[in-house]
Every structure is written in C-alpha cells, then in structure tokens.
Design a protein around this motif. Structure first.
Motif, mmCIF file in Angstrom:
data_model
loop_
_atom_site.group_PDB
_atom_site.id
_atom_site.type_symbol
_atom_site.label_atom_id
_atom_site.label_comp_id
_atom_site.label_asym_id
_atom_site.label_seq_id
_atom_site.Cartn_x
_atom_site.Cartn_y
_atom_site.Cartn_z
ATOM 1 N N ARG A 95 0.844 -1.196 0.000
ATOM 2 C CA ARG A 95 0.000 0.000 0.000
ATOM 3 C C ARG A 95 0.878 1.244 0.000
ATOM 4 O O ARG A 95 1.832 1.345 0.778
ATOM 5 C CB ARG A 95 -0.913 -0.010 1.228
ATOM 6 C CG ARG A 95 -1.683 1.292 1.435
ATOM 7 C CD ARG A 95 -2.735 1.144 2.487
ATOM 8 N NE ARG A 95 -3.342 2.429 2.833
ATOM 9 C CZ ARG A 95 -4.493 2.573 3.468
ATOM 10 N NH1 ARG A 95 -5.179 1.506 3.812
ATOM 11 N NH2 ARG A 95 -4.970 3.763 3.754
ATOM 12 N N ASN A 96 0.543 2.181 -0.894
ATOM 13 C CA ASN A 96 1.234 3.464 -0.979
ATOM 14 C C ASN A 96 0.199 4.580 -0.905
ATOM 15 O O ASN A 96 -0.873 4.487 -1.511
ATOM 16 C CB ASN A 96 2.026 3.584 -2.289
ATOM 17 C CG ASN A 96 3.145 2.568 -2.376
ATOM 18 O OD1 ASN A 96 3.815 2.299 -1.389
ATOM 19 N ND2 ASN A 96 3.342 1.980 -3.548
ATOM 20 N N SER A 105 -2.870 3.764 -3.323
ATOM 21 C CA SER A 105 -2.604 2.732 -4.324
ATOM 22 C C SER A 105 -2.275 1.431 -3.611
ATOM 23 O O SER A 105 -1.490 1.412 -2.660
ATOM 24 C CB SER A 105 -1.437 3.152 -5.226
ATOM 25 O OG SER A 105 -1.064 2.095 -6.085
ATOM 26 N N LEU A 106 -2.890 0.339 -4.077
ATOM 27 C CA LEU A 106 -2.600 -1.012 -3.597
ATOM 28 C C LEU A 106 -2.053 -1.816 -4.769
ATOM 29 O O LEU A 106 -2.707 -1.927 -5.812
ATOM 30 C CB LEU A 106 -3.853 -1.689 -3.038
ATOM 31 C CG LEU A 106 -4.552 -1.002 -1.867
ATOM 32 C CD1 LEU A 106 -5.793 -1.784 -1.475
ATOM 33 C CD2 LEU A 106 -3.625 -0.866 -0.686
ATOM 34 N N ARG A 107 -0.851 -2.362 -4.616
ATOM 35 C CA ARG A 107 -0.237 -3.179 -5.669
ATOM 36 C C ARG A 107 -0.218 -4.632 -5.216
ATOM 37 O O ARG A 107 0.443 -4.981 -4.236
ATOM 38 C CB ARG A 107 1.177 -2.695 -5.975
ATOM 39 C CG ARG A 107 1.888 -3.517 -7.048
ATOM 40 C CD ARG A 107 3.191 -2.865 -7.455
ATOM 41 N NE ARG A 107 2.958 -1.672 -8.250
ATOM 42 C CZ ARG A 107 2.806 -1.666 -9.563
ATOM 43 N NH1 ARG A 107 2.847 -2.803 -10.239
ATOM 44 N NH2 ARG A 107 2.612 -0.540 -10.205
ATOM 45 N N LEU A 108 -0.958 -5.487 -5.925
ATOM 46 C CA LEU A 108 -1.061 -6.905 -5.613
ATOM 47 C C LEU A 108 0.017 -7.650 -6.392
ATOM 48 O O LEU A 108 0.021 -7.649 -7.629
ATOM 49 C CB LEU A 108 -2.444 -7.452 -5.971
ATOM 50 C CG LEU A 108 -3.601 -7.134 -5.007
ATOM 51 C CD1 LEU A 108 -3.872 -5.641 -4.925
ATOM 52 C CD2 LEU A 108 -4.869 -7.863 -5.420
ATOM 53 N N VAL A 125 -9.102 -0.578 -11.267
ATOM 54 C CA VAL A 125 -8.415 -1.860 -11.062
ATOM 55 C C VAL A 125 -7.907 -2.311 -12.424
ATOM 56 O O VAL A 125 -8.701 -2.536 -13.345
ATOM 57 C CB VAL A 125 -9.359 -2.921 -10.456
ATOM 58 C CG1 VAL A 125 -8.604 -4.220 -10.225
ATOM 59 C CG2 VAL A 125 -9.966 -2.424 -9.155
ATOM 60 N N GLU A 126 -6.581 -2.453 -12.569
ATOM 61 C CA GLU A 126 -6.002 -2.784 -13.867
ATOM 62 C C GLU A 126 -4.722 -3.583 -13.678
ATOM 63 O O GLU A 126 -4.092 -3.560 -12.611
ATOM 64 C CB GLU A 126 -5.703 -1.503 -14.652
ATOM 65 C CG GLU A 126 -4.709 -0.577 -13.963
ATOM 66 C CD GLU A 126 -4.458 0.691 -14.746
ATOM 67 O OE1 GLU A 126 -4.847 0.723 -15.922
ATOM 68 O OE2 GLU A 126 -3.875 1.645 -14.189
ATOM 69 N N ASN A 127 -4.349 -4.302 -14.746
ATOM 70 C CA ASN A 127 -3.093 -5.040 -14.751
ATOM 71 C C ASN A 127 -1.934 -4.074 -14.934
ATOM 72 O O ASN A 127 -2.011 -3.122 -15.717
ATOM 73 C CB ASN A 127 -3.081 -6.078 -15.876
ATOM 74 C CG ASN A 127 -4.031 -7.225 -15.612
ATOM 75 O OD1 ASN A 127 -4.078 -7.744 -14.505
ATOM 76 N ND2 ASN A 127 -4.790 -7.634 -16.620
ATOM 77 N N VAL A 140 -4.574 -1.307 -7.751
ATOM 78 C CA VAL A 140 -5.863 -0.733 -7.360
ATOM 79 C C VAL A 140 -5.597 0.709 -6.943
ATOM 80 O O VAL A 140 -4.866 0.960 -5.985
ATOM 81 C CB VAL A 140 -6.505 -1.523 -6.208
ATOM 82 C CG1 VAL A 140 -7.852 -0.925 -5.849
ATOM 83 C CG2 VAL A 140 -6.657 -2.985 -6.584
ATOM 84 N N LEU A 141 -6.174 1.651 -7.679
ATOM 85 C CA LEU A 141 -5.915 3.071 -7.454
ATOM 86 C C LEU A 141 -7.209 3.753 -7.050
ATOM 87 O O LEU A 141 -8.238 3.598 -7.713
ATOM 88 C CB LEU A 141 -5.345 3.720 -8.718
ATOM 89 C CG LEU A 141 -5.019 5.214 -8.631
ATOM 90 C CD1 LEU A 141 -3.930 5.464 -7.598
ATOM 91 C CD2 LEU A 141 -4.588 5.749 -9.988
ATOM 92 N N LEU A 142 -7.156 4.508 -5.952
ATOM 93 C CA LEU A 142 -8.291 5.287 -5.473
ATOM 94 C C LEU A 142 -7.844 6.738 -5.345
ATOM 95 O O LEU A 142 -6.837 7.025 -4.680
ATOM 96 C CB LEU A 142 -8.800 4.771 -4.124
ATOM 97 C CG LEU A 142 -9.289 3.314 -4.110
ATOM 98 C CD1 LEU A 142 -8.256 2.432 -3.424
ATOM 99 C CD2 LEU A 142 -10.619 3.189 -3.393
ATOM 100 N N VAL A 143 -8.594 7.622 -5.982
ATOM 101 C CA VAL A 143 -8.271 9.045 -5.985
ATOM 102 C C VAL A 143 -9.487 9.789 -5.464
ATOM 103 O O VAL A 143 -10.611 9.580 -5.942
ATOM 104 C CB VAL A 143 -7.895 9.540 -7.396
ATOM 105 C CG1 VAL A 143 -7.569 11.026 -7.366
ATOM 106 C CG2 VAL A 143 -6.722 8.744 -7.945
ATOM 107 N N GLY A 144 -9.273 10.652 -4.468
ATOM 108 C CA GLY A 144 -10.365 11.414 -3.881
ATOM 109 C C GLY A 144 -10.223 12.895 -4.148
ATOM 110 O O GLY A 144 -9.110 13.435 -4.170
#
Length: 449
Positions: free
Chosen positions: A120-121, A128-131, A156-158, A165-169
């Motif tokens: 998590r960043n 941003s969460l990188r799996l 959510v993208e490769n 997984v990117l979340l922007v507020g």
C-alpha cells in the motif's frame, strides 16, 4: 592297472607264499594317492605358469596403451551445468471485482482464488494497492462515486505481472481501510472508503483588530541613585542558625504494567466462525451484536451473509425486509434479499426487489447482471436483452453476459444476432466446460459455426 595293483596289495596283506608270487614276480603295488597328488600338483603348476604369462602380457599391453594415450593431445570437453527447471508458480487470479456503495461511502471487494501479498502506498489525495504476482481477467474496471461535494474515482487494472488498485479522492483526503479475509476456498480483499468522515475544523484566525492598543514607552530619564549607596554600614548581627535539613523524599514505587492477551471483538469472532463454517455460532454472535449496535450496516451485512451461507432462507426473508426499509440505499442487502427470493422460487418478488433503489450500473454491474438474469426467469426477454446490452457496452469481454444476451435474442426470434453473441461468448475464458458445450451447440444450430 587298478586290478593288478589290488592283487599285489592283497598278496602283501596276506603275506602269501612265494609260490603265489611267481606269476606276479617283479611287480610291486603302486601308491595311487601319491600319483594322483603328483598329477594334481603338475596341473596346478602349469595353470600358474599360464596365468603368470597372461598377467605379464596384460601389464605389457597396459603400458603400451598408456604410452600411446600420453603421446596423443588431450582433448577435454566441458559440459555446462544444466540448471534444474524450477516450477514457475501461476499468478493469483482476480475472479471478480464487486464495487458497492451505501450511505457511508464506497466498498470495493476483490474476489481472489488464493491469498496474495500486496503493498500500500499513499500520496496526497490518492491511495494505491499493488497486488504482487496477480492477474485480472479481462479489461480494466473503474468507477466513480460523488456525494456532498466529494468524489472518489477507483480503477483496477493489470500492471505488468501485478495488479494495481488506485483510489483518488477529490474534496478531501481519503480514509481508506483494507483487509484480506478468507471466504471459504477463496479470498476476499475488502477496501472501504467512507465519505462521511468528519472534517477537522480549522482554527479561527486571530482577530488582530480586537487587540488592546500598545502603551507608549515612557521617555528615558535618569533614575536616582538607590538609598543603599549613601546609607551607613549595618551593625554586624549574630549568625542565624542553619536551616533544618531537608528530609529525603521516599522513592515512588515503579508503576505496575500488565500485559494481557489480545481479545478479538465480537464481530471478528463472528467472521472467524463464518469462515470456519460454524454458521450457528456466527449467527448467534451477530444477533447479539445487532441488539447492541442497532442498525449498524456492517453488522447487518455480515448477519445477512451468515443467514444466506447457512441456507436459512425463511429466516432471512422474514428478517431482512425490515432492515432494508431502514437502509433503502444499501445495495448489498438488497442483492442478498433478491438472491434469497430467487432460491425460494419467488422470481417476481426478486425482480421487484432489484428494481427498487438500484445503484448506478457503472458502480455495481453485478447487481444489474442478476437483474437481467431475473428478467429471463419472468419471461421479460426484451428487458433482459436491453440490460445485457448496457452491461456489454461497459465490459464487452464478459462471456456470461454475451451468453445471456444470446439467449434473450433467441427467445425474441432474432437468430442471426443470437448466433453472433453465442460466438462472442465462446471467445471468453469464464465459461465452464458444460456451458461451453451448450454455447457451441447453439451456435452451430443457428449457423454460426
């Protein structure tokens, strides 16, 4: 020879008269054992001589071969070591992405085939969460949620061998909580983004106009000499007694620190029981928790999941409508109620449940996929086809939606279009073997293959 030798020995044994020896005069008995021993020794000697000759020849031949080999140039072949082939682990698959929103904010669920490590960043206004070593089947998925002047965009993208997984507020910083939980033989990554987090009040600016006026500094004037300058010397007095000794302060005892074992809360215990398959215990804990928390959406969702997992349809159908009346915008509770109604065979009521207060299609496509399938259960083929077209405009690579549209078009007497969508369904990878055989048969029957 042996017979004559026996006769001579017999004469010697009996000490026969000379008259009996006349015929065998000049003959003597032979020691046959000694003769045999001499013959054996002679054969052994000959064998030893032959073996010695063979050994000498072998030694000479070996020396000759060694000299020939030493004279020839040495050619060495180096075989590079072959590294053992290591089994490459298959990447973790994201089976489905389930976005949901309610009165509190956005809940994003990622269904995984097994556990995954992620990083998590956080940056300004984005999380941003990188799996690691994960793949998302199909195209990227994204959405947006706006409420009360605030906005959340998610994607959510490769990203190479990983999934991001990117979340922007917009409007305020994000308060994102994430957790990874086991869900039967699968795993679920929960990402919760509340929108009703109170904003910290900014301190009111200091009103400079209300400050008291500054006093003017007095003009500098020469101060008079102090009185002690002209005063006479004081008369010496007796020395005062020394002050009493200060009593030492008693040391304060060190504080006692007690470390107690971690005790999980009731909701955590209920979730653990549900994951372990102990449905009665999970339901009992969640019902107790509901009595104390009232209409807590998180408790209600877990209790509804527990009823559904325990296959207690009647209990769920009796309890959930009243809770949904208190939270009409909770799409997950509405989805669970519709599934229970479909399992009970009440398809028309399930359609009515899903048609009330639906979310946006871009945010929760799985909600509308269930509604489109429910339309087919009630013979509303045109509504089903229209809804499947809207879903495919959002995600064309979804094979199950292509199949649903093909079935609806075939019922609407549009065989050419149905065959085309059957063929498109075969291009996907999310159909099992039996469904794929059915799709192939229908495509052939309609002239598509």
């Amino acid at each position: 020879m042996s017979l004559v030798n026996d006769m001579l020995r017999d004469l010697e044994t009996r000490r026969a008269a000379p008259s009996e020896r006349l015929q065998l005069d000049g003959l003597y008995a032979v020691d046959e054992t000694a003769v045999t021993r001499r013959d054996r020794y002679e054969r052994l000697r000959r064998s030893v001589v032959v073996l010695a000759v063979v050994a000498v020849l072998a030694v000479l031949l070996g020396l000759l071969v060694d000299r020939l080999l030493s004279a020839a140039p040495e050619v060495s072949t180096v075989t590079p070591p072959v590294a053992p082939a290591s089994a490459v682990p298959s990447p973790v698959q994201i089976l489905d992405v389930l976005p949901q929103h309610d009165g509190r904010g956005l809940v994003l669920q990622l269904l995984l085939d097994r556990s995954v490590a992620y990083q998590r960043n956080e940056e300004s206004g984005a999380v941003s969460l990188r799996l690691k070593d994960t793949q998302l089947a199909g195209e990227l998925q994204q959405g947006r949620l706006q409420r009360d002047g605030r906005s959340i965009s998610w994607r959510v993208e490769n990203s190479g061998t990983d999934v991001q997984v990117l979340l922007v507020g917009l409007g305020n910083s994000l308060a994102v909580s994430d957790r990874l939980e086991a869900a039967g033989d699968r795993w679920m990554l929960w990402i919760d983004v509340p929108l009703n987090t109170p904003v910290e009040a900014i301190d009111a600016p200091l009103a400079l106009d209300n400050l008291p006026p500054a006093e003017a500094e007095n003009a500098h004037s020469e101060a008079p000499l102090p009185a002690w300058v002209s005063a006479p010397l004081p008369t010496p007095v007796a020395a005062s007694p020394p002050p009493p000794a200060v009593q030492p302060i008693a040391p304060v005892a060190a504080p006692q620190v007690k470390i107690a074992a971690y005790q999980p809360d009731t909701l955590t215990l209920a979730r653990q029981a549900l994951q372990a398959g102990d449905h009665p215990r999970a339901i009992s804990l969640l019902e107790t928790l509901q009595n104390t928390r009232g209409h807590d959406p998180q408790v209600l969702r877990w209790l509804a999941r527990a009823y559904l997992a325990a296959d207690d349809q009647q209990r769920l159908l009796d309890w959930l409508p009243a809770q949904l009346a208190q939270l009409p915008d909770d799409s997950e509770l509405r989805l669970i109620l519709a599934r229970a109604q479909l399992q009970a065979g009440d398809t028309r009521r399930a359609v009515a449940t899903l048609e009330q207060n639906p979310p946006r299609l871009e945010q929760e496509p799985t909600y509308f996929a269930l509604l489109a399938a429910s339309y087919q259960q009630t013979d509303q083929w045109q509504n089903s086809a229209d809804l499947y077209r809207r879903l495919l405009a959002l995600r064309p690579s979804q094979s199950t939606w292509q199949l649903g549209l093909a079935i609806a078009l075939e019922q609407l007497d549009q065989p050419a279009e149905a065959g085309r969508h059957y063929r498109l369904a075969l291009l996907g990878t999310d159909l099992d073997d039996s469904t794929r055989r059915f799709v192939s048969e229908r495509a052939k029957a309609l002239g598509g293959l």
